[in-house]
Design a protein around this motif. Sequence first.
Motif, mmCIF file in Angstrom:
data_model
loop_
_atom_site.group_PDB
_atom_site.id
_atom_site.type_symbol
_atom_site.label_atom_id
_atom_site.label_comp_id
_atom_site.label_asym_id
_atom_site.label_seq_id
_atom_site.Cartn_x
_atom_site.Cartn_y
_atom_site.Cartn_z
ATOM 1 N N UNK A 1 -5.903 -2.898 2.202
ATOM 2 C CA UNK A 1 -6.413 -1.860 1.491
ATOM 3 C C UNK A 1 -7.561 -2.383 0.469
ATOM 4 N N UNK A 2 -8.769 -2.011 0.516
ATOM 5 C CA UNK A 2 -9.720 -2.399 -0.417
ATOM 6 C C UNK A 2 -9.433 -2.309 -2.238
ATOM 7 N N UNK B 1 -2.401 -1.292 -6.471
ATOM 8 C CA UNK B 1 -3.021 -0.326 -7.507
ATOM 9 C C UNK B 1 -2.891 1.038 -7.009
ATOM 10 N N UNK B 2 -2.754 1.887 -8.072
ATOM 11 C CA UNK B 2 -2.730 3.328 -7.886
ATOM 12 C C UNK B 2 -1.456 3.844 -7.334
ATOM 13 N N UNK B 3 -0.413 2.731 -7.435
ATOM 14 C CA UNK B 3 1.046 3.057 -7.283
ATOM 15 C C UNK B 3 0.918 3.496 -5.591
ATOM 16 N N UNK B 4 0.199 2.792 -4.736
ATOM 17 C CA UNK B 4 0.239 3.152 -3.450
ATOM 18 C C UNK B 4 1.468 2.702 -2.824
ATOM 19 N N UNK C 1 6.650 -8.248 4.567
ATOM 20 C CA UNK C 1 7.014 -7.299 3.550
ATOM 21 C C UNK C 1 7.647 -6.131 4.205
ATOM 22 N N UNK C 2 8.516 -5.495 3.678
ATOM 23 C CA UNK C 2 9.168 -4.279 3.995
ATOM 24 C C UNK C 2 8.150 -3.176 4.126
ATOM 25 N N UNK C 3 6.994 -3.253 3.604
ATOM 26 C CA UNK C 3 6.090 -2.084 3.318
ATOM 27 C C UNK C 3 5.354 -2.089 4.861
ATOM 28 N N UNK C 4 5.353 -3.248 5.501
ATOM 29 C CA UNK C 4 4.419 -3.307 6.679
ATOM 30 C C UNK C 4 5.232 -2.414 7.874
ATOM 31 N N UNK C 5 6.479 -2.437 7.776
ATOM 32 C CA UNK C 5 7.280 -1.819 8.697
ATOM 33 C C UNK C 5 7.027 -0.289 8.589
ATOM 34 N N UNK C 6 6.962 0.281 7.103
ATOM 35 C CA UNK C 6 6.557 1.604 6.882
ATOM 36 C C UNK C 6 5.292 2.054 7.353
#
Length: 782
Positions: free
Chosen positions: A664-665, A645-648, A711-716
């Motif tokens: 994230x909540x 949500x919110x394009x995070x 997921x790749x977002x965890x690394x970043x």
Amino acid sequence: MSQIALLSVSLSCRIFVVGIGFFSLCFLMTSLGGQFSAKRPGDSPFTMRAEVLGGQESRGVLRKICDMLEVIMKRMDVLSKLGNTTDTHRLDELSSALDRIQPIGLVERIQAIAQNMSDMAVRVEQILQRSMANNRVRDGAFGQCEIPKDPRYPDCPSKMDWMRARWTSDPCYAFYGVDGSDCSFLIYLSEVEWFCPPLAWRNQTTTPTLKPPPKRQAVFQSDIGALLEQVGTGKESLSFMKRRIRRLAAQWASAARRLDDKLRNHWREQKRILVHVGFLTEESGDVFSPKVLKGGPLGEMVQWADILTALHVLGHNLKISFSLKELHGFLGVPPGRGSCPLTGPLPFDLIYTDYHGLQQMKQLMGLSLRKHKCHIRVIDTFGTEPAYNHEEYATLHGYRTNWGYWNLHGQQYMTMFPHTPDNSFMGFVAEELNETERLNIQKNKVKNMAVVYGKEANMWKGKEKFLAILHRHMEIHGTVYYEAQRPPEVPAFVKNHGLLPQQELQQLLRKAKLFIGFGFPYEGPAPLEAIANGCIFLQPKFNPPHSSLNHEFFRGKPTSREVSSQHPYAEQYIGRPHVITIDFNNSEEFDATIREIMRINVEPFLPYEYTCEGMLERLHAYIQNQDFCSPEAPFPPVNSSQTWLGNAPSPFNLLPNSRILTWASNASSFSSWPPLTALRVVASLESESCVKACQTAGLICEPALYRFINIRETFSALDFQCEGVESEKNHLFPAFSAEHAECSLQQDPLLFSCAGSSAKYQRLCPCRDFRNGQVALCKDCL
């Protein structure tokens, strides 16, 4: 009338005459038998005693004749309807077979009749099968019984070849209607198994769709009478379990009332549960039952007794099996050797068993085990790590053992202690003390009294050095089993009580100040019972730690866990002053520790998770929330760029002043248990497992949450700079390699593992919080 019909009538008449003659002969011999021996109650009019006509052999012959006559008479009606005149010569053969019976001696004549009846039965069976096959071919005309060429069913031709060659290898095929014809093979392979496509000419609506039974509410129950009746009798192991169930019944009932209040009458679904205790079956050898009264290991029986009681008290619909015959009946598998699958739904929501029982279920269920294994929970004392559980991976990478490779979800294995978070912690219970008992224990403790943890004499060998040091300070008591005519093989200064019943052992522990372990057995229930009765538990530290790499006991077990002491749970989760772990080879340290123990005063202590309420709470949460049968939604979902949500940039937040991520909540919510609110993501150090990384952060590794961080977002989010992101089957992934700046994701969910480490990788670890005194559950998990 056709020739075949005339021959059938003639043959029927001849068999009828022989049958009348035979039964007259049976009656005559029965009458004669009555002159020589008394008739047993319950014998049929045609049952011959062993003393008549040559004994047991003749009785077997008569039974064989009766069976063959019955088979032939049942088939004559079918034979009379055969319309294929090409079988006329076979009926001629059967007709002439009757003519070959010649009057000879009495026993010899009966044997001749039996042999001829057997030959005729075989020939009738052959004629019937050929005729039925021909009829099916005519019914399935125009190529209906030809092997279909369908690319969606590539195994159909090879399975047809196998059935042609081997269909008689298991009676279950005939049970499902296979008779040797291609039509029957196709019907079986398309409707019972799934290797061939559905046949257009078959009526597919004949199989009714069975609705699942209506959901019922589980109600706590305190009466254990029905449970004791189901456990049964006949083995000392069962008697031991029943004594334990009776002894703790009041504590279970009280715990159930407290948990019911805590849950505020929350609706709980009643499950249909089968408990199959495989290691106590005769088929597995049952090496435990004969040793119950001789100092053998009781930990497994303690745990199974508590599991049965907890499931019963929680109010579930329970069936209990201690034999293959009972298991066969409860599962409803077809008769035979287990080659055929179940066609109906599994009659249970959950099945609790052990490794022996799992193997027995495979033998009985065959292919059905693959379909229904999501319902199984394996009681596994020492644990099974994913690298050993994944059959293909274990075989390729050297993790194959005699006990792993079942391809279950890691949390379907349930352990005695919470040492392997890849598995679910089942546990057991220790008896709780009321306030009066606690006060009496503290008054009556004998500060110089020690009890040794070792019921078998061989456990005492090689321990003379530190026993001598202990003897300088304390009176030593043992509970070593020995035969009445032989003295116990323990030092003369030891007061040996022999093997004690549980209540007498409790009284001994309530007086003793020290309970001392010799290093074996590993991770048993006795130290917790001693600590609950106010003893200090002294145990040896292992340096180096024991594991499958360096110790015979652990070799072949499906875990790489390193055991740092005799009872790692007591060392890690209880610790001083109740548990002291030292190097027994250091005489000075050992002597100083004994002096320290004599000065310390401790109160009885029992961790909440080993109380009746703690076990009920934990098992309730598993039963109501763990589901390994419903496929999980893919994560990240399709169009994952729109997921947050919110394009995070990611669904994670970084906790202030830390390297720990939380969910994230404001990110999208996803169904999971434990819930995502419990998730904490940490990166391990190189050469560190996720078990250790989470412990260092004061958390518990939670493999059920791995899919949300793979997921790749965890690394970043953790500031790992990836030159590339690859997906691979590796029980250490997801992980980051600093040497090559590579980020690797896990390709196979069965390999998500908290265990394992490598100097090459920093692992991504899903951790969670936990309830006070209940490490198996997160704060929001109940």
